[in-house]
Write a protein that holds these residues in place. Structure first.
Motif, PDB file in Angstrom:
ATOM      1  N   GLY A   1      69.927  36.189 -39.126  1.00 57.10           N
ATOM      2  CA  GLY A   1      68.630  35.534 -39.194  1.00 57.10           C
ATOM      3  C   GLY A   1      68.115  35.409 -40.614  1.00 57.10           C
ATOM      4  N   GLY A   2      67.184  34.470 -40.806  1.00 55.65           N
ATOM      5  CA  GLY A   2      66.686  34.169 -42.132  1.00 55.65           C
ATOM      6  C   GLY A   2      65.942  35.308 -42.793  1.00 55.65           C
ATOM      7  N   GLU A   3      65.125  36.026 -42.035  1.00 56.35           N
ATOM      8  CA  GLU A   3      64.351  37.124 -42.619  1.00 56.35           C
ATOM      9  C   GLU A   3      65.273  38.238 -43.108  1.00 56.35           C
ATOM     10  N   SER A   4      66.249  38.606 -42.286  1.00 50.15           N
ATOM     11  CA  SER A   4      67.200  39.646 -42.672  1.00 50.15           C
ATOM     12  C   SER A   4      68.010  39.211 -43.884  1.00 50.15           C
ATOM     13  N   ALA A   5      68.441  37.949 -43.903  1.00 48.43           N
ATOM     14  CA  ALA A   5      69.228  37.442 -45.029  1.00 48.43           C
ATOM     15  C   ALA A   5      68.437  37.511 -46.324  1.00 48.43           C
ATOM     16  N   ALA A   6      67.171  37.066 -46.288  1.00 56.47           N
ATOM     17  CA  ALA A   6      66.335  37.063 -47.487  1.00 56.47           C
ATOM     18  C   ALA A   6      66.067  38.481 -47.978  1.00 56.47           C
ATOM     19  N   ARG A   7      65.758  39.377 -47.053  1.00 57.72           N
ATOM     20  CA  ARG A   7      65.460  40.762 -47.422  1.00 57.72           C
ATOM     21  C   ARG A   7      66.687  41.444 -48.039  1.00 57.72           C
ATOM     22  N   GLY A   8      67.846  41.235 -47.422  1.00 60.44           N
ATOM     23  CA  GLY A   8      69.065  41.853 -47.934  1.00 60.44           C
ATOM     24  C   GLY A   8      69.452  41.323 -49.299  1.00 60.44           C
ATOM     25  N   LEU A   9      69.317  40.007 -49.492  1.00 66.19           N
ATOM     26  CA  LEU A   9      69.656  39.422 -50.789  1.00 66.19           C
ATOM     27  C   LEU A   9      68.717  39.935 -51.873  1.00 66.19           C
ATOM     28  N   ALA A  10      67.450  39.998 -51.569  1.00 69.48           N
ATOM     29  CA  ALA A  10      66.482  40.496 -52.550  1.00 69.48           C
ATOM     30  C   ALA A  10      66.791  41.939 -52.928  1.00 69.48           C
ATOM     31  N   PHE A  11      67.177  42.752 -51.957  1.00 64.17           N
ATOM     32  CA  PHE A  11      67.525  44.148 -52.243  1.00 64.17           C
ATOM     33  C   PHE A  11      68.722  44.223 -53.186  1.00 64.17           C
ATOM     34  N   LEU A  12      69.761  43.448 -52.908  1.00 65.35           N
ATOM     35  CA  LEU A  12      70.942  43.463 -53.759  1.00 65.35           C
ATOM     36  C   LEU A  12      70.599  43.007 -55.175  1.00 65.35           C
ATOM     37  N   GLU A  13      69.765  41.974 -55.292  1.00 68.71           N
ATOM     38  CA  GLU A  13      69.372  41.470 -56.612  1.00 68.71           C
ATOM     39  C   GLU A  13      68.499  42.481 -57.344  1.00 68.71           C
ATOM     40  N   ASP A  14      67.524  43.051 -56.668  1.00 70.60           N
ATOM     41  CA  ASP A  14      66.581  43.963 -57.316  1.00 70.60           C
ATOM     42  C   ASP A  14      67.280  45.206 -57.854  1.00 70.60           C
ATOM     43  N   ASN A  15      68.376  45.591 -57.224  1.00 70.70           N
ATOM     44  CA  ASN A  15      69.105  46.792 -57.648  1.00 70.70           C
ATOM     45  C   ASN A  15      70.330  46.482 -58.505  1.00 70.70           C
ATOM     46  N   GLY A  16      70.469  45.224 -58.887  1.00 73.36           N
ATOM     47  CA  GLY A  16      71.572  44.843 -59.766  1.00 73.36           C
ATOM     48  C   GLY A  16      72.952  45.035 -59.167  1.00 73.36           C
ATOM     49  N   LEU A  17      73.046  44.992 -57.846  1.00 74.16           N
ATOM     50  CA  LEU A  17      74.317  45.301 -57.197  1.00 74.16           C
ATOM     51  C   LEU A  17      75.296  44.143 -57.224  1.00 74.16           C
ATOM     52  N   LEU A  18      74.811  42.923 -57.404  1.00 76.19           N
ATOM     53  CA  LEU A  18      75.707  41.771 -57.345  1.00 76.19           C
ATOM     54  C   LEU A  18      76.470  41.539 -58.641  1.00 76.19           C
ATOM     55  N   SER A  19      76.344  42.468 -59.595  1.00 80.15           N
ATOM     56  CA  SER A  19      77.245  42.437 -60.747  1.00 80.15           C
ATOM     57  C   SER A  19      78.649  42.873 -60.338  1.00 80.15           C
ATOM     58  N   THR A  20      78.755  43.542 -59.203  1.00 85.81           N
ATOM     59  CA  THR A  20      80.053  43.872 -58.611  1.00 85.81           C
ATOM     60  C   THR A  20      80.518  42.684 -57.778  1.00 85.81           C
ATOM     61  N   PRO A  21      81.766  42.214 -57.943  1.00 82.83           N
ATOM     62  CA  PRO A  21      82.247  41.065 -57.151  1.00 82.83           C
ATOM     63  C   PRO A  21      82.033  41.302 -55.665  1.00 82.83           C
ATOM     64  N   THR A  22      81.340  40.367 -55.017  1.00 84.95           N
ATOM     65  CA  THR A  22      80.934  40.538 -53.626  1.00 84.95           C
ATOM     66  C   THR A  22      81.266  39.291 -52.818  1.00 84.95           C
ATOM     67  N   THR A  23      81.843  39.507 -51.645  1.00 87.70           N
ATOM     68  CA  THR A  23      82.082  38.424 -50.696  1.00 87.70           C
ATOM     69  C   THR A  23      81.058  38.503 -49.574  1.00 87.70           C
ATOM     70  N   PHE A  24      80.342  37.401 -49.357  1.00 88.32           N
ATOM     71  CA  PHE A  24      79.350  37.303 -48.296  1.00 88.32           C
ATOM     72  C   PHE A  24      80.048  36.781 -47.039  1.00 88.32           C
TER      73      PHE A  24
END
Length: 426
Positions: free
Chosen positions: A218-241
């Motif tokens: 769902g859209g809300e879960s997707a947005a919340r999860g993406l924001a969390f990954l961005e806010d914590n700098g986690l997507l500097s690690t290669p990630t497959t969605f």
């Protein structure tokens, strides 16, 4: 294994940078590496010559996300939705798998891939209930002969993610080989943000990529999860969605900017009710996107079915919005683009000299493939597993003349049948 192999008289299809029919040219393999592609290559003394007359020669397929251990529970839930899948498969049947069941499922599942032309596999393994389970799963992949990325998903008690992931990396992947490792993460959308922090941080520490189910709830879960990954700098690690179904175009641009990749499972994203596959949107955003069978409990396990479904669903969008998606796009996703998704784009996925010789020969002398005017169109729209004549990984022939080699298939199937009976019995 003969050090030099020359494949002659076939119609060769390469995929890099885009799929193209090269015509009747030869492919030379030396020591497991593709060294030349062109007309009239000489057969050196002692070389093995493979006559590919009536065959299409192309790179092996890449499955970017597959729960391989589920081979023993094939079609156990063919009409289930996602909630039913979680209850029946993850809550009920997964914990019944002993280490020997994981071995049986992974070996049979990997051989099923090879038999159908899949030479590289991202094994998203989320039945890791003990070190013995993990060792059994990895051993099966290695014994199959497939090239694989083992996506380790910690399944023990809370708090042990980092410690056990380190142990697996240090003890099972201390030397190079055909089987490498990734972190298969279940946070933040499924198991929460604390779990996600542990998963992405240990992946970064160990230099491992992450593959995670993100954006499928769902859209809300997707947005919340993406924001969390961005806010914590986690997507500097290669990630497959995986199952990136519910992101906006703006969010996809943000994902693309991180260098992330995506995996689409067109059959079961529809059949499980997760959502309409976002194949075109992902690729339009510049996100390398591969295909996956996901699970054989409710989906076919071959890449032909996935290519065909992706092609159909994208071109079938209302108002002709997806008519720009072609059979060449589908084949690219199943080969070089899939290789990029699993971090092996410089290793496999095309016939470029210098890459590993992971390739397949498809029969055209069948009623379903004869007189095909566009070989790439025929692969996507007409071919099936029965067309897979020869399969090679790192220059080693694992299937020839339609027959699997190097394995006692009767024993493999007997072990799988035992597993099926043991884990499904009430």
């Amino acid at each position: 294994m003969t050090s030099t192999i020359l494949i002659k008289n076939g119609v060769v299809i390469d995929t890099e940078p885009e799929p193209v029919v090269l015509g009747r040219v030869d492919v030379r393999v030396d020591g497991g590496t593709i060294t030349a592609v062109g007309p009239g290559l000489p057969a050196e003394p002692g070389a093995e010559v493979i006559d590919a007359t009536g065959r299409l020669v192309l790179p092996g397929f890449v499955d970017t996300h597959r729960h391989t251990w589920q081979a023993g529970i094939r079609a156990v839930a063919p009409d289930v939705d996602f909630g039913g899948y979680m209850r029946r498969i993850i809550t009920e049947l997964a914990p019944r798998h002993r280490p020997r069941d994981l071995y049986a499922g992974n070996l049979a599942g990997a051989l099923e891939c090879l038999d159908s032309g899949v030479t590289t596999l991202l094994d998203w393994s989320h039945a890791q209930f003990s070190p013995e389970h993990t060792e059994a799963a990895v051993r099966a992949l290695r014994e199959s002969g497939i090239r694989a990325v083992f996506g380790y998903c910690y399944g023990g008690r809370n708090g042990g993610v980092a410690e056990e992931t380190r142990r697996v990396r240090e003890t099972l992947f201390d030397t190079p080989g055909l089987v490498t490792m990734a972190v298969a993460a279940i946070g933040p959308e499924i198991a929460g943000e604390k779990r996600a922090l542990a998963e992405w941080r240990v992946a970064a520490e160990l230099g491992l990529p992450v593959t995670a189910h993100l954006g499928g709830h769902g859209g809300e879960s997707a947005a919340r999860g993406l924001a969390f990954l961005e806010d914590n700098g986690l997507l500097s690690t290669p990630t497959t969605f995986v199952h990136a179904l519910h992101y906006t175009d703006e969010q996809l641009k943000r994902i693309a900017a991180t260098g992330a990749t995506a995996s689409v499972s067109p059959v079961d994203e529809m059949s499980l009710g997760l959502g309409y596959p976002t194949t075109g949107s992902l690729r339009a955003a510049g996100i390398p996107t591969g295909l996956s069978a996901d699970t054989v409990v409710c989906s076919p396990g071959d890449m032909f079915s996935q290519m065909r479904t992706a092609h159909l669903l994208e071109r079938g969008r209302p108002g002709g919005a997806g008519l720009g998606f072609t059979t060449r796009d589908a084949l690219r996703m199943a080969t070089i683009e899939g290789a990029q998704v699993v971090g092996l784009g410089d290793v496999v996925g095309s016939l470029r000299p210098g890459k590993q010789a992971d390739l397949q020969l498809l029969r055209t002398d069948t009623l379903g493939m004869a007189a095909a005017h566009d070989p790439i169109g025929a692969i996507v729209l007409n071919a099936d597993t029965g067309c897979v004549d020869t399969v090679m990984v790192a220059g080693r022939v694992l299937k020839r003349g339609g027959q699997m080699l190097h394995q006692d298939l009767a024993s493999v199937l007997a072990a799988l049948a035992e597993t099926a009976g043991a884990v499904v019995a009430v």
